[in-house]
Design a protein around this motif. Structure first.
Motif, PDB file in Angstrom:
ATOM      1  N   ALA A  25     -13.244   8.264  33.663  1.00 54.14           N
ATOM      2  CA  ALA A  25     -14.446   8.408  32.835  1.00 54.14           C
ATOM      3  C   ALA A  25     -14.963   9.833  32.980  1.00 54.14           C
ATOM      4  N   TYR A  26     -15.610  10.314  31.931  1.00 48.65           N
ATOM      5  CA  TYR A  26     -16.182  11.660  31.981  1.00 48.65           C
ATOM      6  C   TYR A  26     -17.482  11.676  31.209  1.00 48.65           C
ATOM      7  N   PHE A  27     -18.507  12.254  31.817  1.00 45.14           N
ATOM      8  CA  PHE A  27     -19.856  12.250  31.248  1.00 45.14           C
ATOM      9  C   PHE A  27     -20.265  13.673  30.853  1.00 45.14           C
ATOM     10  N   MET A  28     -20.812  13.826  29.677  1.00 43.98           N
ATOM     11  CA  MET A  28     -21.363  15.117  29.226  1.00 43.98           C
ATOM     12  C   MET A  28     -22.530  14.847  28.301  1.00 43.98           C
ATOM     13  N   THR A  29     -23.493  15.742  28.268  1.00 43.20           N
ATOM     14  CA  THR A  29     -24.471  15.637  27.183  1.00 43.20           C
ATOM     15  C   THR A  29     -23.800  16.210  25.926  1.00 43.20           C
ATOM     16  N   ALA A  30     -24.267  15.738  24.781  1.00 45.30           N
ATOM     17  CA  ALA A  30     -23.686  16.204  23.518  1.00 45.30           C
ATOM     18  C   ALA A  30     -23.799  17.722  23.425  1.00 45.30           C
ATOM     19  N   HIS A  31     -24.942  18.237  23.839  1.00 46.31           N
ATOM     20  CA  HIS A  31     -25.178  19.675  23.728  1.00 46.31           C
ATOM     21  C   HIS A  31     -24.200  20.473  24.597  1.00 46.31           C
ATOM     22  N   ASP A  32     -24.040  20.064  25.864  1.00 49.30           N
ATOM     23  CA  ASP A  32     -23.129  20.792  26.760  1.00 49.30           C
ATOM     24  C   ASP A  32     -21.687  20.698  26.283  1.00 49.30           C
ATOM     25  N   LEU A  33     -21.339  19.521  25.794  1.00 53.24           N
ATOM     26  CA  LEU A  33     -19.966  19.310  25.330  1.00 53.24           C
ATOM     27  C   LEU A  33     -19.639  20.242  24.158  1.00 53.24           C
ATOM     28  N   VAL A  34     -20.544  20.270  23.195  1.00 52.33           N
ATOM     29  CA  VAL A  34     -20.302  21.086  22.007  1.00 52.33           C
ATOM     30  C   VAL A  34     -20.352  22.573  22.360  1.00 52.33           C
ATOM     31  N   THR A  35     -21.268  22.952  23.254  1.00 50.25           N
ATOM     32  CA  THR A  35     -21.335  24.352  23.682  1.00 50.25           C
ATOM     33  C   THR A  35     -20.022  24.769  24.348  1.00 50.25           C
ATOM     34  N   ASP A  36     -19.522  23.880  25.201  1.00 53.81           N
ATOM     35  CA  ASP A  36     -18.276  24.163  25.911  1.00 53.81           C
ATOM     36  C   ASP A  36     -17.110  24.309  24.930  1.00 53.81           C
ATOM     37  N   LEU A  37     -17.012  23.395  23.983  1.00 56.09           N
ATOM     38  CA  LEU A  37     -15.890  23.445  23.042  1.00 56.09           C
ATOM     39  C   LEU A  37     -16.030  24.614  22.065  1.00 56.09           C
ATOM     40  N   ALA A  38     -17.252  24.959  21.701  1.00 57.25           N
ATOM     41  CA  ALA A  38     -17.438  26.098  20.792  1.00 57.25           C
ATOM     42  C   ALA A  38     -16.994  27.389  21.483  1.00 57.25           C
ATOM     43  N   ARG A  39     -17.298  27.487  22.789  1.00 53.56           N
ATOM     44  CA  ARG A  39     -16.862  28.674  23.529  1.00 53.56           C
ATOM     45  C   ARG A  39     -15.330  28.716  23.573  1.00 53.56           C
ATOM     46  N   ALA A  40     -14.732  27.547  23.841  1.00 54.46           N
ATOM     47  CA  ALA A  40     -13.275  27.483  23.892  1.00 54.46           C
ATOM     48  C   ALA A  40     -12.670  27.892  22.543  1.00 54.46           C
ATOM     49  N   TYR A  41     -13.307  27.474  21.470  1.00 57.99           N
ATOM     50  CA  TYR A  41     -12.805  27.836  20.132  1.00 57.99           C
ATOM     51  C   TYR A  41     -12.844  29.353  19.937  1.00 57.99           C
ATOM     52  N   LEU A  99     -15.226   8.319  27.503  1.00 55.85           N
ATOM     53  CA  LEU A  99     -16.003   9.563  27.424  1.00 55.85           C
ATOM     54  C   LEU A  99     -17.444   9.191  27.112  1.00 55.85           C
ATOM     55  N   ILE A 100     -18.366   9.608  27.979  1.00 54.81           N
ATOM     56  CA  ILE A 100     -19.777   9.308  27.743  1.00 54.81           C
ATOM     57  C   ILE A 100     -20.428  10.560  27.149  1.00 54.81           C
ATOM     58  N   ILE A 101     -20.980  10.411  25.977  1.00 52.30           N
ATOM     59  CA  ILE A 101     -21.675  11.527  25.317  1.00 52.30           C
ATOM     60  C   ILE A 101     -23.154  11.156  25.248  1.00 52.30           C
ATOM     61  N   ASP A 102     -23.938  11.863  26.049  1.00 53.56           N
ATOM     62  CA  ASP A 102     -25.340  11.495  26.206  1.00 53.56           C
ATOM     63  C   ASP A 102     -26.226  12.393  25.342  1.00 53.56           C
ATOM     64  N   GLU A 103     -27.351  11.829  24.926  1.00 54.10           N
ATOM     65  CA  GLU A 103     -28.406  12.597  24.252  1.00 54.10           C
ATOM     66  C   GLU A 103     -27.957  13.224  22.938  1.00 54.10           C
ATOM     67  N   MET A 104     -27.250  12.448  22.154  1.00 58.95           N
ATOM     68  CA  MET A 104     -26.899  12.902  20.811  1.00 58.95           C
ATOM     69  C   MET A 104     -28.180  12.905  19.989  1.00 58.95           C
ATOM     70  N   GLY A 105     -28.516  14.047  19.408  1.00 60.35           N
ATOM     71  CA  GLY A 105     -29.652  14.040  18.490  1.00 60.35           C
ATOM     72  C   GLY A 105     -30.904  14.707  19.012  1.00 60.35           C
ATOM     73  N   TYR A 106     -30.982  14.926  20.341  1.00 58.33           N
ATOM     74  CA  TYR A 106     -32.175  15.630  20.822  1.00 58.33           C
ATOM     75  C   TYR A 106     -32.180  17.070  20.309  1.00 58.33           C
ATOM     76  N   LEU A 107     -30.990  17.643  20.231  1.00 57.61           N
ATOM     77  CA  LEU A 107     -30.889  18.989  19.670  1.00 57.61           C
ATOM     78  C   LEU A 107     -29.957  18.943  18.467  1.00 57.61           C
ATOM     79  N   PRO A 108     -30.329  19.568  17.355  1.00 54.11           N
ATOM     80  CA  PRO A 108     -29.427  19.560  16.206  1.00 54.11           C
ATOM     81  C   PRO A 108     -28.200  20.438  16.491  1.00 54.11           C
ATOM     82  N   LEU A 109     -27.104  20.124  15.838  1.00 53.30           N
ATOM     83  CA  LEU A 109     -25.894  20.932  16.012  1.00 53.30           C
ATOM     84  C   LEU A 109     -25.763  21.893  14.837  1.00 53.30           C
ATOM     85  N   ASP A 110     -25.246  23.072  15.113  1.00 54.38           N
ATOM     86  CA  ASP A 110     -24.985  23.982  14.004  1.00 54.38           C
ATOM     87  C   ASP A 110     -23.664  23.574  13.344  1.00 54.38           C
TER      88      ASP A 110
END
Ligand SMILES: Nc1ncnc2c1ncn2[C@@H]1O[C@H](COP(=O)(O)OP(=O)(O)OP(=O)(O)O)[C@@H](O)[C@H]1O
Ligand SMILES: [Mg+2]
Length: 256
Positions: free
Chosen positions: A90-106, A124-135
């Motif tokens: 299992a792996y836990f990430m907030t949505a924001h950290d996950l997307v930030t991490d993958l955007a950097r990798a991209y 895969l646990i994706i926490d707090e989807m929606g607290y911050l909008p995604l670009d």
């Protein structure tokens, strides 16, 4: 107890502790620590079913929706803990950290390699989807991740936003619909409509109005029936592989 079984037990404890650390959980809490009496909107039969972990075998998803403090992260972590005890990764990430991490990798040209971190665990646990909008880039990356895990590995997701409001998370109703389409095809939604556990003591002290005093206000989250039927489709999109160019439905590059 024999020396051998002691040693086996100690090794298993060490192994589970390591797996728990790898899972990157923000805290470890279990179902036994959850007071279901405080949250009567939760259908305990649904929770019992989830605790069988059948959803992991079926690569089905679980979504916890509800306002702050109602136990979304607690229940996600409890499910992850149960999964780890049963031998799943299992792996836990907030949505924001996950997307930030993958955007950097991209940006650094290593998206495929980094994406594997989020594709490998069965849960895969994706926490707090929606607290911050995604670009736009974040929404596209999120779409790729959900597509790549679709029918392969479970996602446990928490959000404070009802599905109807997901367009505002992604800034685009078409990509939101495409993501929800894949996420909800095989899924369970737990819609929690209670009050915040964090505030219960402060409510006792009279610092906040009780929910019955706010009863006239419309419920922020739709009924389970609406959730079951899913959002109205506004568009469709074909599945995309992780390695495909970074575009998303509704965001066509409009060549020509
Ligand atoms: N029904 C409950 N019984 C016991 N503890 C609870 C219950 N609900 C929430 N808690 C505890 O209250 C705190 C807040 O819960 P949690 O973090 O799960 O809320 P959340 O729904 O994820 O909120 P947010 O949207 O703000 O992240 C945690 O410490 C959690 O363990
Ligand atoms: Mg939370």
């Amino acid at each position: 107890m024999s020396l051998l079984s002691c040693e086996v037990g100690a090794r298993r404890t060490r192994y589970l502790r390591a797996r728990l650390q790898l899972a990157h959980l923000p805290f470890v809490k279990t179902f036994d620590q959850f007071d279901f009496g405080f949250q009567p909107s939760i259908d305990e039969r649904q929770i019992r079913e989830l605790r069988t972990l059948r959803f992991i075998h079926e690569a089905s998803n679980v979504v916890f929706l509800g306002p702050p403090g109602v136990g979304k992260t607690h229940l996600s972590v409890a499910l992850a803990e149960a999964a780890i005890q049963a031998g799943f990764g299992a792996y836990f990430m907030t949505a924001h950290d996950l997307v930030t991490d993958l955007a950097r990798a991209y940006r650094e040209g290593r998206l495929d390699r980094r994406m594997r971190v989020y594709l490998a665990p069965k849960v895969l646990i994706i926490d707090e989807m929606g607290y911050l909008p995604l670009d736009e880039m974040g929404a596209t990356i999120f779409f790729q991740l959900v597509s790549a895990r679709y029918e392969r590995g479970s996602i446990i997701l928490t959000s404070n936003k009802s599905y109807g409001d997901w367009g505002s998370i992604f800034g685009d109703p078409i990509i939101a619909t495409a993501i929800l389409d894949r996420l909800l095809h095989h899924s369970t939604t737990i819609n929690i409509r209670g009050e915040s556990y964090r505030l219960k003591d402060r409510r006792k002290a009279g610092l906040f109005p009780r929910p019955e005093e706010e009863a006239d206000r419309p419920a922020p989250f739709p009924s389970p029936e609406i959730l079951q039927n899913g959002p109205r489709r506004q568009g469709s999109a074909s599945p995309r592989k992780t390695g495909a160019p970074l575009t998303a439905p509704g965001r066509s590059t409009n060549a020509g």
